[in-house]
Design an enzyme around this catalytic site. Sequence first.
Site, PDB file in Angstrom:
ATOM      1  N   SER A  57      54.724 -19.808   8.478  1.00 46.36           N
ATOM      2  CA  SER A  57      54.522 -19.486   7.064  1.00 46.36           C
ATOM      3  C   SER A  57      55.652 -19.965   6.156  1.00 46.36           C
ATOM      4  CB  SER A  57      54.329 -17.981   6.879  1.00 46.36           C
ATOM      5  OG  SER A  57      55.524 -17.282   7.165  1.00 46.36           O
ATOM      6  N   HIS A  96      60.262 -14.468   4.303  1.00 48.72           N
ATOM      7  CA  HIS A  96      59.599 -15.105   3.160  1.00 48.72           C
ATOM      8  C   HIS A  96      60.560 -15.247   1.990  1.00 48.72           C
ATOM      9  CE1 HIS A  96      55.126 -14.303   4.356  1.00 48.72           C
ATOM     10  NE2 HIS A  96      55.707 -15.219   5.114  1.00 48.72           N
ATOM     11  N   ASP A 122      52.466 -12.187  -0.983  1.00 44.61           N
ATOM     12  CA  ASP A 122      52.352 -11.253   0.136  1.00 44.61           C
ATOM     13  C   ASP A 122      51.637  -9.943  -0.163  1.00 44.61           C
ATOM     14  OD1 ASP A 122      53.627 -13.109   1.671  1.00 44.61           O
ATOM     15  OD2 ASP A 122      55.591 -12.145   1.565  1.00 44.61           O
TER      16      ASP A 122
END
Length: 180
Positions: A57, A96, A122
């Site tokens: 990701s 992230h 998210d």
Amino acid sequence: MEYFDSIVQPLKRMHKRQLITQVLNFCMIAASALMIWKSLMVFTGSESPIVVVLSGSMEPAFRRGDLLFLHQSDSEFRVGEIVVFKIEGKDIPIVHRILEIHEKPNGEVDMLTKGDANAAHDSFGIYAPNQQWLSRKHIIGRVKGFLPYVGYATIMMNDFPQLKFAFLIVLGIFVITTKE
């Protein structure tokens, strides 16, 4: 069976005192690893000073298997900063990038994150149900450096638990049968 006998025979030939010494050496190695980990926790201020990237990701910034070094501080968060956070109900930390920051009137900060390779932020499926933002309590640390692909051993041991046990058994036998 022959291979197993070749491992067990040196153990049978050892004197009790030598065997106890080897077991104590193994315990000292394990205790040293624990002390190093706890020292890193104190030095970095993070409950998990080192994490492995488990998904794609965050590509191209980080790839699966990269080992990340974290640091936790009280300084302000910035948009674009890469953080590692933990969501209630999920065991695995997530790496992230901060997409948005909202400062509340009381001085607290809420953050919205997104994986570089993800299409949506998210709050669509990564956060806990009914959670729209992250707060400081969710953040484990800020990424300060990385080593590419070093964490693949961890991924392999998670994907194939038999490999983890085999590695630990071989390591234990090696430590016990080594005479120095």
